[in-house]
Design a protein around this motif. Sequence first.
Motif, PDB file in Angstrom:
ATOM      1  N   CYS A  74       0.873  -1.174   0.000  1.00 25.97           N
ATOM      2  CA  CYS A  74       0.000   0.000   0.000  1.00 25.97           C
ATOM      3  C   CYS A  74       0.912   1.227   0.000  1.00 25.97           C
ATOM      4  CB  CYS A  74      -0.883  -0.012   1.254  1.00 25.97           C
ATOM      5  SG  CYS A  74      -1.622   1.590   1.637  1.00 25.97           S
ATOM      6  N   CYS A 124       0.551   3.386   3.532  1.00 25.80           N
ATOM      7  CA  CYS A 124       1.201   3.016   4.789  1.00 25.80           C
ATOM      8  C   CYS A 124       2.488   2.225   4.552  1.00 25.80           C
ATOM      9  CB  CYS A 124       0.242   2.221   5.673  1.00 25.80           C
ATOM     10  SG  CYS A 124      -0.280   0.659   4.937  1.00 25.80           S
ATOM     11  N   CYS A 130      -7.211  -0.482   2.164  1.00 25.00           N
ATOM     12  CA  CYS A 130      -6.041  -1.138   2.736  1.00 25.00           C
ATOM     13  C   CYS A 130      -6.464  -1.710   4.086  1.00 25.00           C
ATOM     14  CB  CYS A 130      -4.897  -0.144   2.891  1.00 25.00           C
ATOM     15  SG  CYS A 130      -3.520  -0.804   3.848  1.00 25.00           S
ATOM     16  N   CYS A 167      -4.201   0.395   6.926  1.00 26.69           N
ATOM     17  CA  CYS A 167      -4.373   1.811   7.257  1.00 26.69           C
ATOM     18  C   CYS A 167      -5.777   2.323   6.966  1.00 26.69           C
ATOM     19  CB  CYS A 167      -3.330   2.666   6.529  1.00 26.69           C
ATOM     20  SG  CYS A 167      -3.548   2.710   4.730  1.00 26.69           S
TER      21      CYS A 167
HETATM   22 ZN   LIG Z   1      -2.251   1.141   3.801  1.00 27.62          ZN
END
Ligand SMILES: [Zn+2]
Length: 249
Positions: A214, A217, A240, A243
């Motif tokens: 991702c 994050c 995600c 996060c």
């Molecule tokens: Zn993330």
Amino acid sequence: MAEQDGGGRAGPPPGLEQLLALQELDVRLDRLRHRRAHLDERAALEALTGRLEALDVEQRRVAEERSALLARESELESETAAVVARAAAIEDRARGGAASSYRDQEAMAQEVEALGRRRAELESLELSVLEQGEPLEAELARIAEARGRLEPELEAARSALAEAEAEVDAEAAGALARRRELAGIVPAELLAEYERLRARLGGVGVARLDRGRCSGCHLALPATEVDRLRHAPAGELAHCEQCGRILVP
Ligand SMILES: [Zn+2]
């Protein structure tokens, strides 16, 4: 049912690419806002304003001190005038033969003498008050001069700041216009969710899935999750797991 979607890979909901572009602009606009708030020209102007305020405080303090001295001086002046008048009145009475005896004459002469001493005392006090006032006058002149030198510096600092702000604003105006265009294309509901996440997650509400990570994050997603996202039904919005940001596969 995904097979009906052109028979290929299931596509993500529309507007996500535009949302990513919009996110980039938001990051740029945030940086511009930060830059605008922390311009060197702003710090320079604040420093000069601080100096001006310090001079004002000093000026008020010295002016107060001087006006206290002026009040003291006028008190001494009127006391001197009263003493002079009193001595003159006694001398008038003495000349007019008001003293009936030698003792009265003696008493009057003593009082005139005492008044004379008091007058000399008052005049010396007045002189010392005037002397105390001299450095204050000099101080006030010095402050006025420093203020005079500061004014053009302030003027220059103000226009330097205005110029620097205008430069940032011009850059922001371009980004804002482009953002408005994109905001008109991204579906309203998606945009609203992005704004919510962005407010909560440090200004970044949408991220790309980049080689299994991702980009919001920077954590790697489990392979099964990556696989699930790739084969998600058309139109399904992914997030995600770690996060919570909107994820663009
Ligand atoms: Zn993330």
